[in-house]
Scaffold this active site. Structure first.
Site, PDB file in Angstrom:
ATOM      1  CE  LYS A  65      67.017  43.919  41.674  1.00 39.12           C
ATOM      2  NZ  LYS A  65      66.058  44.785  42.895  1.00 39.12           N
ATOM      3  CG  ASP A 102      66.070  44.446  46.833  1.00 35.45           C
ATOM      4  OD1 ASP A 102      67.655  44.246  46.783  1.00 35.45           O
ATOM      5  OD2 ASP A 102      65.918  44.036  45.153  1.00 35.45           O
ATOM      6  CB  ALA A 127      50.716  44.065  42.892  1.00 35.83           C
ATOM      7  N   GLY A 237      63.811  55.715  49.651  1.00 36.63           N
ATOM      8  CA  GLY A 237      64.948  54.498  49.510  1.00 36.63           C
ATOM      9  C   GLY A 237      65.954  54.648  49.686  1.00 36.63           C
TER      10      GLY A 237
HETATM   11  P1  ATR Z   1      59.523  46.996  40.128  1.00 42.38           P
HETATM   12  O1  ATR Z   1      60.123  45.556  40.040  1.00 42.38           O
HETATM   13  O2  ATR Z   1      60.290  48.144  40.510  1.00 42.38           O
HETATM   14  O3  ATR Z   1      58.486  46.360  40.949  1.00 42.38           O
HETATM   15  P2  ATR Z   1      57.671  46.528  37.520  1.00 42.38           P
HETATM   16  O4  ATR Z   1      57.153  44.789  37.774  1.00 42.38           O
HETATM   17  O5  ATR Z   1      57.198  47.124  36.143  1.00 42.38           O
HETATM   18  O6  ATR Z   1      58.698  47.052  38.487  1.00 42.38           O
HETATM   19  O7  ATR Z   1      56.574  47.198  38.185  1.00 42.38           O
HETATM   20  C1  ATR Z   1      56.027  48.164  39.051  1.00 42.38           C
HETATM   21  C2  ATR Z   1      54.615  48.393  39.426  1.00 42.38           C
HETATM   22  O8  ATR Z   1      54.392  49.945  39.605  1.00 42.38           O
HETATM   23  C3  ATR Z   1      53.555  47.763  38.858  1.00 42.38           C
HETATM   24  O9  ATR Z   1      52.689  47.440  40.746  1.00 42.38           O
HETATM   25  C4  ATR Z   1      52.515  49.062  38.309  1.00 42.38           C
HETATM   26  O10 ATR Z   1      51.462  49.098  38.647  1.00 42.38           O
HETATM   27  P3  ATR Z   1      50.631  48.251  37.373  1.00 42.38           P
HETATM   28  O11 ATR Z   1      51.263  46.811  37.545  1.00 42.38           O
HETATM   29  O12 ATR Z   1      49.054  48.408  37.094  1.00 42.38           O
HETATM   30  O13 ATR Z   1      51.281  47.900  36.027  1.00 42.38           O
HETATM   31  C5  ATR Z   1      52.902  50.272  38.862  1.00 42.38           C
HETATM   32  N1  ATR Z   1      53.404  51.857  38.312  1.00 42.38           N
HETATM   33  C6  ATR Z   1      53.679  51.902  37.316  1.00 42.38           C
HETATM   34  N2  ATR Z   1      53.638  53.390  37.005  1.00 42.38           N
HETATM   35  C7  ATR Z   1      52.293  53.248  37.223  1.00 42.38           C
HETATM   36  C8  ATR Z   1      51.166  54.478  37.457  1.00 42.38           C
HETATM   37  N3  ATR Z   1      51.576  55.642  36.836  1.00 42.38           N
HETATM   38  N4  ATR Z   1      50.057  54.828  38.673  1.00 42.38           N
HETATM   39  C9  ATR Z   1      50.155  53.804  39.519  1.00 42.38           C
HETATM   40  N5  ATR Z   1      51.208  52.239  39.302  1.00 42.38           N
HETATM   41  C10 ATR Z   1      52.186  52.287  38.118  1.00 42.38           C
END
Ligand code: ATR
Length: 273
Positions: A65, A102, A127, A237
């Site tokens: 994306k 989305d 985020a 979702g």
């Molecule tokens: P996407 O495009 O699906 O949003 P991403 O950009 O990899 O994927 O973001 C994943 C999000 O899930 C992030 O906000 C991540 O937190 P971090 O920024 O601290 O990495 C969050 N995330 C993933 N695993 C997590 C967990 N076990 N607990 C809390 N937050 C999690």
């Protein structure tokens, strides 16, 4: 016949061909919709080839994306805000237009479940890219406050700063979260590992609405957790998936398909009902 497809890696399990084939049948549009799984470093070439060979439009999913954002000729305002493209249309004047449906899909699904967004207090967990895509469409519904909480707090702060021109949006750490939220949206990928964002159970009450952008044949870890703590309105979702597809279909064909029946058939296909 007009050709469309979804680019992703992996993409074999994508439900998009199923959904768009039903939309086409329902609206009596003649089109075919397939899958493409280029190697991660061959997406740009594959995209070019698809349109050179007469493709009319495509969806783009993980992990392409952000790259698609850089490859199109023109961006819609909502794609610009999202920093990512999930829908590309070849326009009549041969321009590759990048869009992002989305966030609109999320908002449409929330509304179809009767969730009121205006004047509500929303908590957005995560985020990353999914959160970024959701922010502008959510803020356009004029919630009273939107709080972003993320494991890496600096990323939540960065997002809040980037979107603060669109409404009352702040960043808080998970520990700081307090007060009563009307809606919690989980945009984290934690459920993929069966993990939970570190949310205090005290934030869950019976009138809260819970949305997990993830979905599966059974409850995600977050949805099970929210149920355990007494939440009653719980959504996954799958509806967002169908609604973002309907929005993409509308961009391509200029006709809006109905989503209710398609969502029902998708659930049946997944064995959820
Ligand atoms: P996407 O495009 O699906 O949003 P991403 O950009 O990899 O994927 O973001 C994943 C999000 O899930 C992030 O906000 C991540 O937190 P971090 O920024 O601290 O990495 C969050 N995330 C993933 N695993 C997590 C967990 N076990 N607990 C809390 N937050 C999690």
């Amino acid at each position: 016949m007009d050709r469309y497809l979804v680019f992703g890696h992996p993409v074999r399990h994508s439900k998009s061909p199923f959904i768009h084939t039903l939309f086409a049948r329902q609206t009596q549009q003649e089109l075919e919709y397939g899958l493409a799984e280029p190697a991660v470093d061959e997406f740009a070439q594959a995209l070019r080839t698809f349109f050179d060979q007469g493709g009319k439009g495509c969806n783009v999913t993980v992990p392409f994306k952000e790259q698609a954002f850089t490859l199109v000729d023109r961006l819609s305002p909502r794609a610009k805000r999202a920093g990512a493209v999930n829908t590309i249309k070849l326009t009549d004047d041969a321009v590759l237009l990048g869009d992002n449906t989305d966030g609109a899909g999320l908002v449409a699904d929330l509304k179809s479940h009767g969730v009121t967004l205006a004047d509500s207090r929303i908590l957005l967990l995560g985020a990353g890219g999914a959160a970024r895509g959701a922010l502008a469409p959510l803020l356009a519904e004029l919630p009273s406050e939107l709080v972003i909480a993320n494991r890496t707090h600096a990323k939540a702060q960065q997002l809040a700063a980037e979107f603060c021109d669109l409404g009352h949006v702040t960043a808080q750490t998970y520990e700081q979260l307090a007060g009563s939220f009307d809606l919690v949206i989980n945009s984290t990928s934690a459920s993929l590992q069966g993990e939970l964002p570190p949310l205090a159970p005290a934030l869950i009450h019976t009138d809260i609405a819970i949305y997990d952008m993830m979905y599966g044949a059974s409850d995600t870890a977050f949805i099970s957790w929210a149920k355990q703590h007494g939440a009653r309105q719980i959504m996954d979702g799958l509806g967002m998936l169908v609604e973002q597809a309907a929005e993409a279909f509308t961009v391509w064909r200029g006709i809006r398909p109905g989503t209710k029946q398609v969502l029902r058939e998708l659930k049946r296909n997944l064995g959820v009902i």
